[in-house]
Design an enzyme around this catalytic site. Structure first.
Site, PDB file in Angstrom:
ATOM      1  N   HIS A 114      12.704 -74.790  62.273  1.00 20.43           N
ATOM      2  CA  HIS A 114      11.777 -74.570  63.393  1.00 20.43           C
ATOM      3  C   HIS A 114      10.633 -75.581  63.391  1.00 20.43           C
ATOM      4  CE1 HIS A 114       9.365 -71.725  60.734  1.00 20.43           C
ATOM      5  NE2 HIS A 114       8.370 -72.211  61.448  1.00 20.43           N
ATOM      6  N   ASP A 173      16.783 -71.586  57.734  1.00 25.23           N
ATOM      7  CA  ASP A 173      15.743 -72.275  58.512  1.00 25.23           C
ATOM      8  C   ASP A 173      15.294 -73.574  57.825  1.00 25.23           C
ATOM      9  OD1 ASP A 173      13.666 -72.982  60.169  1.00 25.23           O
ATOM     10  OD2 ASP A 173      12.731 -71.005  60.188  1.00 25.23           O
ATOM     11  N   SER A 206       4.791 -73.011  57.138  1.00 22.77           N
ATOM     12  CA  SER A 206       6.210 -73.174  57.448  1.00 22.77           C
ATOM     13  C   SER A 206       6.730 -74.461  56.840  1.00 22.77           C
ATOM     14  CB  SER A 206       6.418 -73.224  58.958  1.00 22.77           C
ATOM     15  OG  SER A 206       6.315 -71.933  59.478  1.00 22.77           O
TER      16      SER A 206
HETATM   17  N1  ARG Z   1       7.747 -66.927  62.785  1.00 23.47           N
HETATM   18  C1  ARG Z   1       7.986 -68.217  62.238  1.00 23.47           C
HETATM   19  C2  ARG Z   1       6.692 -68.942  61.969  1.00 23.47           C
HETATM   20  O1  ARG Z   1       5.729 -68.774  62.662  1.00 23.47           O
HETATM   21  C3  ARG Z   1       8.756 -69.095  63.156  1.00 23.47           C
HETATM   22  C4  ARG Z   1      10.136 -68.715  63.341  1.00 23.47           C
HETATM   23  C5  ARG Z   1      10.781 -69.608  64.362  1.00 23.47           C
HETATM   24  N2  ARG Z   1      11.915 -68.934  64.956  1.00 23.47           N
HETATM   25  C6  ARG Z   1      11.953 -68.509  66.236  1.00 23.47           C
HETATM   26  N3  ARG Z   1      12.995 -67.834  66.635  1.00 23.47           N
HETATM   27  N4  ARG Z   1      11.010 -68.815  67.100  1.00 23.47           N
HETATM   28  O2  ARG Z   1       6.617 -69.751  61.071  1.00 23.47           O
END
Ligand code: ARG
Length: 717
Positions: free
Chosen positions: A86, A222, A651
């Site tokens: 992501h 991911d 992330s």
């Molecule tokens: N919640 C995750 C973060 O903020 C991002 C995940 C991305 N995936 C998605 N389906 N938007 O780091």
């Protein structure tokens, strides 16, 4: 003297805070003083110098800022970089077409010559950190108003920054900590040739998509891979064929032994923002104003985008990043409000404030400094509430109607056209700049989608805001369009030069002032801009008392908790968090294990839902138990949870064992603790990571890109 203080701090820390060892985003230069003893007890085998040292290579030399807002780490002596899928998402999208849809199908460079350049992408290394509080504040007198103090600190910081890196290619920045009570100078080295190496298909890298986002149990691979290049001299250089792979000062070894409950785990990365010192009125603002606004507006837009995306693959690619960005913090806001209510966050804050009040008024000299802090905070939050709400709505609504975003970019050009003294050269430059912006903008712009979004959001805004709060153009809708928003929007798009790239380029060939300022989209954008300035000014008038009270509140809390060790709120600087691999109970009678396996991917498979499609090759590997050296006792690990303290910006951060070896890749937090950026929830707050064995399994077994694994330093025990 100093020694004794440090010793006392450590002793206090051991006795007072052991149960909370997982809370905290710690600063690297202070680790030895504040955390080292505890970390060692929990399983750390490295010395503080092996984690952070500015003269020799250390762990920090492998951790980078990836782009703007993610973390990455170097995992090979040839500059191979690992981050989240992501985090690479917009870049993967930018290389994708309907013929080569790397979002859907994945991408793997089978040799360095196949790696793809990414103009604009940067990777930034931390060179050094120094506290500069005393020298900075020595130039600031106590009798300044708070806003003057802030402005002066900014000026002094800027000159300190330029002095710090004069004559080098480094960049420097002074960051405030603890709500401007302390300051640290950070020196960075930024690389600009970063190439795309590989990513799994979204059906692995984004498996479960929105449904599973912010949730555990999770089954997402991911991750994505990039490579940093340097000039032939090893220094940062713009993209060039002559560039060579970075020779890093440190790269992380990868450990394949696997994890067990209770194992020590630490994460280094760049958490963006937390609000752990926010007072109760600030939490109310989130709960009642900003979160509901965001949830409402984004919900409306996302529904329209999704429909168009599902109907057409080209639009699906075009809007992929816009959609994902919008929905990520849309769902975050829903979860945060749920958490604030269920976990009694406002009560927790009020209790703290009552204790503060008692402490502040216990001594006359304390009362003098801290006596008004709480009433000032309450006053500021109360008086800014409506304006904060409207300012945020103006942003959410009118930045989502994209034609206004490009129209607003023409403001500079309008100024130049209005200026009779500006020569042709300047004018050409402004036109050229806008042409460049336009090329990127229209590549990801679908007119019919934008018209639908505008109609829906102009109407939603109309219903959410009182007439006096609305930008002036709304009175036009009433007077000239009899209140018919749809007709107004249709007219705006059909008459505007911003509704297509062709029209805009034609205009830029022969720019005329009158055409621009009378353009309906440009006029709406200006009207929105005026309202934004008005609301900002209204908020500004509460800032003097607000900023002073926030600084004193945080300072007072620290003074009040003497002996306790405090960590500063996240502010996009490098931090370390340590904890353990751990399971949790999300609700009465419910237990969540600390790891997931490929079996769970198969259980979630649903061919009728694009979020849960499983690639054929993955199913085949699963059926044949073909996990190679990456499997564990007959199963394939996928994700796991730890009680580390992370937030957005982390992330892509590495999860490391006690020897500093890579065991996972952090990518998310959990639904039950979504208010965790405000109050850390000791029992239930988790970091969700991909197991590094799953990452390597996908690279090697699924994608057949084992040459990338061969670059890494693998440790099997
Ligand atoms: N919640 C995750 C973060 O903020 C991002 C995940 C991305 N995936 C998605 N389906 N938007 O780091």
């Amino acid at each position: 003297m100093k020694r004794i203080n440090i010793f006392l701090l450590v002793v206090f820390f051991l006795f007072n805070l052991r149960a909370k060892a997982d809370e905290g985003m710690w600063m690297l230069p202070l680790l030895e003083e504040l955390n080292y003893a505890t970390m060692k007890k929990m399983g750390l085998e490295l010395s503080p110098e092996q984690i952070y040292n500015i003269n020799h290579s250390s762990l920090k030399d492998a951790i980078v800022i990836f782009g703007r807002g993610c973390t990455g780490e170097i995992i090979s002596p040839d500059g191979l970089l690992l981050t989240n899928h992501h985090c690479g998402f917009d870049l993967i999208q930018s290389h994708s077409t309907t013929e080569h849809n790397y979002l859907n199908n994945g991408f793997w460079a089978m040799g360095k010559d196949e790696e793809l350049p990414n103009p604009g992408l940067t990777v930034t290394f931390l060179v050094s950190v120094h506290e500069v509080t005393d020298s900075l504040l020595s130039g600031v007198s106590d009798d300044l108003s708070e806003l003057d103090r802030i402005r002066l600190i900014e000026t002094l910081s800027a000159s300190m920054e330029s002095k710090a890196v004069a004559g080098t290619h480094f960049k420097a920045r002074v960051y405030p900590f603890f709500d401007r009570n302390r300051f640290f100078l950070f020196v960075y080295e930024e690389f600009t040739d970063v190439r795309f190496v590989g990513a799994p298909p979204s059906s692995i890298g984004n498996f479960g998509d929105e449904t599973d986002n912010w949730m555990w149990p999770r089954h997402t691979g991911d991750f994505s891979l990039f490579r940093v290049y340097t000039g032939p001299d090893g220094k940062p250089a713009p993209y060039s064929k002559e560039n060579i792979p970075l020779k890093p000062r440190h790269h992380l070894p990868v450990n394949l032994k696997g994890i067990e409950k209770g194992d020590f785990a630490m994460i280094l990365g760049y958490p963006g923002r937390t609000n752990r010192y926010i007072p109760s009125w600030g939490v109310e603002e989130l709960l009642e104003v900003t979160n509901p606004n965001r949830i409402k507006v984004r919900g409306i837009r996302q529904e329209i985008l999704k429909q168009d995306m599902l109907a057409d693959e080209k639009i699906d690619i075009m809007y992929a990043t816009k959609y994902a960005r919008s929905s990520n913090y849309w769902k975050y806001s829903i979860g945060q409000n749920r958490g604030i209510k269920r976990l009694g966050v406002i009560d927790t804050k009020r209790e703290k404030e009552q204790a503060f009040d008692k402490w502040a008024n216990a001594l006359p000299e304390r009362q003098l400094v801290y006596g008004n802090v709480l009433s000032d905070l309450q006053w500021a939050y109360t008086n800014r509430k409506q304006h904060v709400g409207n300012l945020q709505l103006l942003g959410e609504v009118f930045r989502s109607t994209e034609i206004l975003v490009i129209a607003q970019q023409a403001e500079e050009l309008a100024k130049t056209l209005a200026d009779s003294k500006a020569g042709k050269e300047i004018l050409d430059k402004k036109c050229e700049a806008l042409k460049n912006v336009a090329a990127g903008f229209y590549a990801e712009f679908n007119l019919p989608t934008d018209i639908k979004v505008s109609k829906a959001l102009f109407a939603a805004y109309y219903n959410m805001v009182e007439p006096a709060g609305r930008p002036a153009f709304y009175s036009n809708i009433d007077s000239k369009f009899k209140g018919n928003i749809e007709k107004f929007v249709d007219a705006m798009y059909s008459k505007s030069i911003f509704s297509s790239e062709e029209k805009l380029l034609a205009f830029l060939d022969k720019p005329v002032y009158k055409t621009l300022v009378n353009d309906p989209a440009f006029a709406v954008a200006r009207s929105v801009g005026e309202k934004r300035r008005e609301e900002s000014a209204a908020i500004e008038s509460t800032m003097e008392r607000f900023e002073l009270a926030r600084r004193l509140f945080t300072r007072g809390l620290i003074e009040m908790g003497e002996g306790k060790v405090f960590y500063p709120d996240a502010n996009s600087t490098m931090r370390l968090t340590y904890g353990t691999v751990s399971d949790y109970s999300p609700a009465d009678a419910v237990y969540y294990n600390y790891y997931t396996t490929l079996t769970g991917v198969m259980e979630k498979e649903d061919n009728t839902n694009p979020e849960f499609i499983v690639p054929e090759k993955l199913k085949e590997l699963y059926r044949n138990n073909n996990f190679g050296r990456y499997g564990a006792n007959g199963y394939m690990p996928v994700c796991f949870t730890t009680n580390n303290d992370i937030t957005g910006g982390n992330s892509g951060s590495p999860v490391l064992n006690g020897r500093g070896e890579l065991i996972g890749l952090a990518f998310d937090g959990n639904w039950e603790a979504m208010s965790g950026d405000i109050v850390f929830e000791n029992e239930i707050q988790k970091t969700i990571s991909v197991d590094i064995r799953y990452v390597l399994f996908v690279i090697d077994k699924f994608a057949g890109a084992g040459h990338l694994v061969d670059e890494m330093t693998i440790i099997e025990q």
